[in-house]
Design a protein around this motif. Structure first.
Motif, PDB file in Angstrom:
ATOM      1  N   GLN A 149       0.695  -1.306  -0.042  1.00 45.62           N
ATOM      2  CA  GLN A 149       0.013  -0.278   0.286  1.00 45.62           C
ATOM      3  C   GLN A 149       1.112   0.719  -0.186  1.00 45.62           C
ATOM      4  O   GLN A 149       0.636   2.107  -0.377  1.00 45.62           O
ATOM      5  CB  GLN A 149      -0.812   0.170   1.238  1.00 45.62           C
ATOM      6  CG  GLN A 149      -2.154   1.018   1.172  1.00 45.62           C
ATOM      7  CD  GLN A 149      -2.756   1.070   0.099  1.00 45.62           C
ATOM      8  OE1 GLN A 149      -3.705   0.406  -0.173  1.00 45.62           O
ATOM      9  NE2 GLN A 149      -3.196   2.552  -0.368  1.00 45.62           N
ATOM     10  N   ASP A 199       0.832   4.285  -2.721  1.00 45.97           N
ATOM     11  CA  ASP A 199       0.633   5.722  -2.411  1.00 45.97           C
ATOM     12  C   ASP A 199       1.391   6.416  -2.357  1.00 45.97           C
ATOM     13  O   ASP A 199       1.111   7.729  -3.210  1.00 45.97           O
ATOM     14  CB  ASP A 199       0.367   5.954  -0.361  1.00 45.97           C
ATOM     15  CG  ASP A 199      -0.532   4.975  -0.207  1.00 45.97           C
ATOM     16  OD1 ASP A 199      -1.984   4.527  -0.506  1.00 45.97           O
ATOM     17  OD2 ASP A 199      -0.808   4.870   1.175  1.00 45.97           O
ATOM     18  N   LYS A 205       0.264   8.732  -5.834  1.00 46.91           N
ATOM     19  CA  LYS A 205      -0.969   8.677  -5.430  1.00 46.91           C
ATOM     20  C   LYS A 205      -0.741  10.222  -5.710  1.00 46.91           C
ATOM     21  O   LYS A 205       0.214  11.151  -5.967  1.00 46.91           O
ATOM     22  CB  LYS A 205      -1.861   8.667  -4.174  1.00 46.91           C
ATOM     23  CG  LYS A 205      -2.997   8.830  -4.345  1.00 46.91           C
ATOM     24  CD  LYS A 205      -3.306   8.376  -2.719  1.00 46.91           C
ATOM     25  CE  LYS A 205      -2.646   8.949  -1.393  1.00 46.91           C
ATOM     26  NZ  LYS A 205      -3.503   9.030  -0.697  1.00 46.91           N
ATOM     27  N   GLN A 238      -0.145  14.664  -3.465  1.00 47.18           N
ATOM     28  CA  GLN A 238       0.656  14.859  -2.362  1.00 47.18           C
ATOM     29  C   GLN A 238       1.288  16.668  -1.956  1.00 47.18           C
ATOM     30  O   GLN A 238       1.946  16.253  -1.401  1.00 47.18           O
ATOM     31  CB  GLN A 238       1.657  13.930  -2.761  1.00 47.18           C
ATOM     32  CG  GLN A 238       1.882  12.357  -2.895  1.00 47.18           C
ATOM     33  CD  GLN A 238       2.529  11.232  -3.300  1.00 47.18           C
ATOM     34  OE1 GLN A 238       3.637  11.128  -2.666  1.00 47.18           O
ATOM     35  NE2 GLN A 238       2.446  10.648  -4.467  1.00 47.18           N
ATOM     36  N   ARG A 276      -6.632  16.169  -6.718  1.00 39.00           N
ATOM     37  CA  ARG A 276      -7.114  15.369  -6.917  1.00 39.00           C
ATOM     38  C   ARG A 276      -7.505  14.182  -5.341  1.00 39.00           C
ATOM     39  O   ARG A 276      -6.667  13.364  -5.770  1.00 39.00           O
ATOM     40  CB  ARG A 276      -8.224  14.092  -8.431  1.00 39.00           C
ATOM     41  CG  ARG A 276      -8.352  14.576  -9.572  1.00 39.00           C
ATOM     42  CD  ARG A 276      -8.310  13.328 -10.512  1.00 39.00           C
ATOM     43  NE  ARG A 276      -6.740  13.518 -10.832  1.00 39.00           N
ATOM     44  CZ  ARG A 276      -6.708  13.179 -11.847  1.00 39.00           C
ATOM     45  NH1 ARG A 276      -7.447  13.086 -12.878  1.00 39.00           N
ATOM     46  NH2 ARG A 276      -5.172  13.058 -11.838  1.00 39.00           N
ATOM     47  N   ASN A 277      -8.413  14.169  -4.879  1.00 38.42           N
ATOM     48  CA  ASN A 277      -8.312  13.184  -3.751  1.00 38.42           C
ATOM     49  C   ASN A 277      -8.262  11.308  -4.128  1.00 38.42           C
ATOM     50  O   ASN A 277      -9.646  11.436  -3.499  1.00 38.42           O
ATOM     51  CB  ASN A 277      -9.138  13.981  -2.003  1.00 38.42           C
ATOM     52  CG  ASN A 277      -8.812  12.941  -1.119  1.00 38.42           C
ATOM     53  OD1 ASN A 277      -7.529  12.568  -0.640  1.00 38.42           O
ATOM     54  ND2 ASN A 277      -9.458  13.089   0.015  1.00 38.42           N
ATOM     55  N   GLU A 278      -7.522  11.382  -4.139  1.00 39.32           N
ATOM     56  CA  GLU A 278      -7.270   9.721  -4.440  1.00 39.32           C
ATOM     57  C   GLU A 278      -7.182   8.964  -3.586  1.00 39.32           C
ATOM     58  O   GLU A 278      -6.446   9.077  -2.900  1.00 39.32           O
ATOM     59  CB  GLU A 278      -6.324   9.352  -5.656  1.00 39.32           C
ATOM     60  CG  GLU A 278      -7.080   9.974  -7.097  1.00 39.32           C
ATOM     61  CD  GLU A 278      -6.068   9.270  -8.547  1.00 39.32           C
ATOM     62  OE1 GLU A 278      -5.615   8.470  -8.014  1.00 39.32           O
ATOM     63  OE2 GLU A 278      -6.024  10.246  -9.310  1.00 39.32           O
ATOM     64  N   ASN A 279      -8.018   7.810  -3.117  1.00 41.63           N
ATOM     65  CA  ASN A 279      -8.477   7.262  -1.631  1.00 41.63           C
ATOM     66  C   ASN A 279      -7.852   5.322  -2.844  1.00 41.63           C
ATOM     67  O   ASN A 279      -8.562   5.031  -2.102  1.00 41.63           O
ATOM     68  CB  ASN A 279      -9.198   7.616  -1.255  1.00 41.63           C
ATOM     69  CG  ASN A 279      -8.629   7.098   0.211  1.00 41.63           C
ATOM     70  OD1 ASN A 279      -7.059   6.935   0.909  1.00 41.63           O
ATOM     71  ND2 ASN A 279      -9.513   6.963   1.100  1.00 41.63           N
ATOM     72  N   ASP A 280      -6.692   5.316  -2.927  1.00 42.33           N
ATOM     73  CA  ASP A 280      -6.592   3.409  -3.309  1.00 42.33           C
ATOM     74  C   ASP A 280      -6.498   3.122  -2.757  1.00 42.33           C
ATOM     75  O   ASP A 280      -5.235   3.060  -1.821  1.00 42.33           O
ATOM     76  CB  ASP A 280      -5.535   4.444  -4.950  1.00 42.33           C
ATOM     77  CG  ASP A 280      -6.322   5.132  -5.851  1.00 42.33           C
ATOM     78  OD1 ASP A 280      -7.215   4.993  -6.027  1.00 42.33           O
ATOM     79  OD2 ASP A 280      -4.896   5.969  -6.779  1.00 42.33           O
ATOM     80  N   ARG A 281      -7.236   2.351  -2.394  1.00 43.35           N
ATOM     81  CA  ARG A 281      -6.582   0.722  -2.062  1.00 43.35           C
ATOM     82  C   ARG A 281      -7.002  -0.179  -2.357  1.00 43.35           C
ATOM     83  O   ARG A 281      -7.758  -0.565  -3.349  1.00 43.35           O
ATOM     84  CB  ARG A 281      -7.876   0.719  -0.756  1.00 43.35           C
ATOM     85  CG  ARG A 281      -8.079   1.691   0.705  1.00 43.35           C
ATOM     86  CD  ARG A 281      -7.176   2.210   1.370  1.00 43.35           C
ATOM     87  NE  ARG A 281      -6.233   1.476   1.610  1.00 43.35           N
ATOM     88  CZ  ARG A 281      -5.268   1.536   2.801  1.00 43.35           C
ATOM     89  NH1 ARG A 281      -4.345   2.454   3.159  1.00 43.35           N
ATOM     90  NH2 ARG A 281      -4.747   0.544   3.606  1.00 43.35           N
ATOM     91  N   GLU A 283     -12.529   5.488  -7.808  1.00 43.67           N
ATOM     92  CA  GLU A 283     -13.773   6.446  -7.245  1.00 43.67           C
ATOM     93  C   GLU A 283     -13.656   8.219  -7.464  1.00 43.67           C
ATOM     94  O   GLU A 283     -13.088   8.176  -8.911  1.00 43.67           O
ATOM     95  CB  GLU A 283     -13.365   6.794  -5.535  1.00 43.67           C
ATOM     96  CG  GLU A 283     -13.872   5.852  -5.228  1.00 43.67           C
ATOM     97  CD  GLU A 283     -12.807   5.805  -3.621  1.00 43.67           C
ATOM     98  OE1 GLU A 283     -12.550   6.951  -3.169  1.00 43.67           O
ATOM     99  OE2 GLU A 283     -12.542   5.364  -2.906  1.00 43.67           O
ATOM    100  N   ASN A 284     -14.382   9.213  -7.139  1.00 45.21           N
ATOM    101  CA  ASN A 284     -14.325  10.103  -8.063  1.00 45.21           C
ATOM    102  C   ASN A 284     -14.493  10.513  -9.031  1.00 45.21           C
ATOM    103  O   ASN A 284     -13.021  11.432 -10.002  1.00 45.21           O
ATOM    104  CB  ASN A 284     -12.763  10.643  -7.366  1.00 45.21           C
ATOM    105  CG  ASN A 284     -12.921  12.468  -6.890  1.00 45.21           C
ATOM    106  OD1 ASN A 284     -14.126  12.899  -7.197  1.00 45.21           O
ATOM    107  ND2 ASN A 284     -11.984  12.373  -6.486  1.00 45.21           N
TER     108      ASN A 284
END
Lengths: 355, 355, 355, 355
Positions: free
Chosen positions: D40, D44, D47, D50, D57-62, D86-87
């Motif tokens: 992870q 990140d 991402k 940062q 863009r607030n990507e929240n990749d899991r 998402e998003n």
């Protein structure tokens, strides 16, 4: 080697009791309308629980296509997909974690990798065929455009066999019975035989026949890429497959050359053969006649009977399967044979276009 | 697709009546002593003219190794090789330039490529198996170091068949007769039968069996790279092959699971199976037992009889082969089966090492 | 990994001082007229001894095509070929059998394989590029049918560089001088510089530029098969190559997006770009504009000067090359760059057709 | 061609605005402890958001690993994975559905496939690098066992460049700043420059350098499988990459042979080189020294400025990107370069073991 094909490629992942079975199709031509009902239907054909003689687990597999489609059409980009797993009874499999089931992949995988996922057979479970069905369904959608039709059917269960050519049956009857056999009388005999075997806690094997119609002349590559070698490899990669032959196959041994040569004639400008002992493939390349072949399957090795074996520490022990298991894999293997045939034919069709 | 294998790879070129048959082996481990006598011997085994029942052309094929060897050892670099062609009677083949021989590759190649080399069958001639023999011989030299032994034999010609397991024969007798059959009585019957068929100007097919001994546990890759799928593809790529099965094979259809499961036992620390219906492969991976399989071959389609066919312009015509032709391909296919098996096993052995 | 390409494939074998350099082309389309003079001409372009500044060995390499051709045309079957080696002065190389030449493959091959053929550099000799030239020549014959033209030229030797775009030169001048540089003034400077370096017993590197014209829109595959990735891999596989860039290349670092974007316009129905900073490839796929790229080559590591090194037993020693060696590889690498480009473009053209 | 590698293989699928980005790793050795936090963390690193200079863009990749793992360890079976998207602001992209963004893949994909997914760039979006990061993270877990360490850093943004060797920097500082540059002074300059460019609605390119330490002697395959050719192909497959060089790279052009040869010495039994102009690779095979290379990236072509272009019907039009976009891809490309390097090195390590 979890990827199949040269230009139309299926990649597959997933274990029986992991979170899902999934995969990806690469090289699918663009602009194909994606008929989700058809794909789900093809997937449903492999589902257990379609009758009392196949596994009664109530699997409810829904395929999700994850990529490669825009406004209902393929884009030429890879088509990811998955089918979520449900219904885990992980404790059913505690025992086989310790002992090697006879004639399964338990022992060989453990030795090869030093570790294996024992839950439901892990990677070597028949659940992996979900990926093949999805890949095959998409291949069939492409082949429809070429008017290529693929039909498989159960032609033998134990001693009960169909002796005639596929031409002598009405193949539209195949899906009317749980055996997937176009001879309804034989289908009934097979069903009864399997039911009896099931009561014994035993299992039984058989043969699936397959016909591919509408293939143009010219599919197949020289030497190591002969069309029947590709079909053979595809079929032999299916769980429990023990043999493959095409055209006259093993029977060719007892035919003289003069009895099995397919002489050519001119059919209104199209060169055809009077007979088709070759099975639609000559010199490894399709000749325009129907392609037909057979795949032999052994009996499922999971028995509801006690069997002697050895545990992971080398101690001899007894093992008896619990839960619900197929007494005969044949009916559910019919769509798998078709799927592998569809992917192989499409792959070779694309190879043939590359010139 | 004139390349075979993943890590140990044979590439092949050449036509029957071109200047030579040649090829290259890539991925051969370094440091192997190259026994030229052995390689030539393996090549000689496929030679026609070894008896009155095989083609009497006096081929005198000498292999030249062109690269990849230094001071008698392999260097890990590609091993190029060739065998010069001799003895061209190109005019013998003028007729088949115009007409398609039934059940040969003439028609399919012409349609696929728009051109074909008709001289002696061109690329689809059995002479291409020279490359396979050279590749197989080199693979065998490597496998010797692992004590892996591969033996094939003719187990059926027409209706004359060996009914017992390979264990019940003395396989060292295989090379003592022209049929390459370890049952000398049956060999004699086969020879007489073939002689009779030859007089008729006809041909006949059969089955070759093969045993691989000494393979460790763990050869074979998951899913589409199952060891038997690779063997099947290899065998089906041989000219005139119509089928492949392993272990119980097609007979598995009539065995119950309880009858064909191979139960494990502990043999002084080594896990073995009491029986070997699996044919040494479980879940697509070798289990340490003997690997055995069969390959069906059709009768050679070249007949010294008149056959009806169609010429290149679509006109119906008659064709009769001239010259000298094999009435039965089986004896000469024995070393080819071994060669393909050797290359497959070595390739998978190297794949298994890659971890 | 002595095979290059996906559908149009070159397989190569042979060492500098073995019996020959050879190979095979698989996947060549059928029906191509084989112009032997052209193939030999392409091969001659890589020959040493074309001037006083390249190796003066009098190599007289004649290519023999061994298969895959009938009545002057390709048949779609593999085209085997070889060029016999001559002029072995094996004793010239006795010394390097014992010691590792700095910045050559001697040490790494010895460690990797435990054995190496030291004669003339063995497999890692520049003589292996013969195979590339033959493959490239045949690819060019096919590309001619698509009006695709490939031209490379020396654009830099040491500090002497061509600063302008390929469009500002008359590329037909490239073959008029031994440097293969279309700027005759710079060519002359380069030649004099190389002559001076040669006198010092030293060597020098440079850059080759290449332009591919006439490529249609659409060559290139998604993600890992981007056309420039394939070209880069092809170029970096050439001996002594140290870098590859295309379009603006490394200079792109100092251009703003607004300065390097290629805006589209409609050129009488054809969509074109005003500028071509992209180098004819966008998103990994050809866009119909000229494709251009550069390949950096280091100086040949073989010096006529003493160098310190280590022998096979680990003892430090001194080594000085004897015989005749190129002070600059660039002129002879020009046809190699073209050959690799031709094979890559044809391979991707065939991949693009496979749909 | 959405699969990368020979024995350790990453297969990738997914579009920017589809349901997910996913893929599969095949050929991962068994028995590796899977450190999810590390995977992870690697994900990140790529991402956006940062810092103020990368996409906000607030990507929240899991990442979800879907298969191939049992009790925390790899089993040797394929590791499927996915990251949900998402998003989606799909309407942000309505405009580019009609018009071709300059220097993007829009035009070439549309022409090649006749269809494309325009939402967020579809398959050619930088979001596909998620798959590379996951594959690279798993490769790094395996390489840890070999003490192989891979570190990339931004060495140039526009005209601001690091002139010294990687040895002259403390690479542990790389992750301390948003530029991922180990020279903090230069990092600050770069950051300010990018901020200024961003205000202009423009973008800027640069160079990433990468060092691989701890690689044993012997990785790399002859001829077309040279280690640097594989690294080059891997790097050039990354979006926006324009060039690759290793060791002295393009600078080698102006070094004499005597200046760039790496002479060998015996370092207490280990053969090493005094200098390392070769970049750790000689004759295509690793020599045990540090491997280092550079990758050039162009400026992102998406501008917050009006650009002239052509729409899908060929009409000339104007286009201006909306939404949030990276003014400089470099910082986020650093982990991608490492990921591709890790997969390449592991793949070649496994190839090297296959003997």
């Amino acid at each position: 080697m979890n990827t199949f094909g040269n230009l139309f490629r299926l990649t597959s992942f997933g274990e029986s009791h992991g979170s899902c079975i999934g995969g990806m199709i690469d090289g699918c031509p663009a602009g194909i309308m994606v008929d989700m009902d058809f794909i789900q239907h093809e997937l449903d054909r492999r589902k257990p629980g379609q009758s009392t003689i196949t596994t009664s687990r109530n699997e409810n597999d829904r395929v999700e296509l994850l990529s490669g489609i825009y406004e209902g059409q393929t884009t030429g980009m890879p088509i990811g997909f998955l089918v979520r797993n449900e219904n885990h009874h992980t404790n059913d499999y505690e025992e086989i974690k310790q002992a090697f089931r006879p004639s399964h992949a338990d022992f060989t995988y453990q030795k090869k990798y030093g570790i294996r996922d024992p839950r439901g057979g892990g990677r070597s479970s028949a659940r992996e065929t979900i990926s093949r069905c999805v890949g095959g369904a998409i291949a069939k959608l492409v082949l429809n455009q070429y008017n290529i039709k693929i039909q498989a059917y159960t032609s033998r269960v134990a001693h009960i066999r169909l002796d005639k050519s596929y031409k002598d049956y009405d193949l539209s009857l195949t899906e009317t019975n749980v055996i997937r056999c176009p001879d309804l009388q034989k289908a009934s005999e097979m069903e009864q035989y399997i039911a009896r075997i099931k009561e014994e806690g035993d299992t039984v094997g058989g043969v699936i026949s397959c016909v591919i119609q509408g293939v143009q002349v010219g599919l197949g590559e020289p030497l190591f890429g002969k069309l029947h070698a590709a079909l053979g490899s595809a079929m032999l990669s299916i769980n429990a497959a023990k043999g493959f032959d095409y055209g006259l196959g093993f029977e060719a041994a007892c035919y003289k050359g003069s009895e099995q040569n397919d002489s050519f004639y001119n059919d209104n400008g199209q060169i055809r053969t009077h007979t088709n002992y070759s099975g639609g493939i000559q010199g490894g390349v399709s000749n325009g006649e129907d392609i037909y072949f057979r795949v032999a399957f052994k009996a499922v090795p999971t028995l509801l009977k006690e069997q002697s074996t050895v545990d992971i520490d080398g101690n001899e022990t007894l093992l008896k399967a619990r839960g619900r298991h197929d007494p005969c894999v044949l009916p559910r293997a019919v769509p798998i044979v078709e799927a592998m045939a569809a992917m192989t034919i499409l792959d070779y069709l694309l190879l043939g276009n590359a010139k």
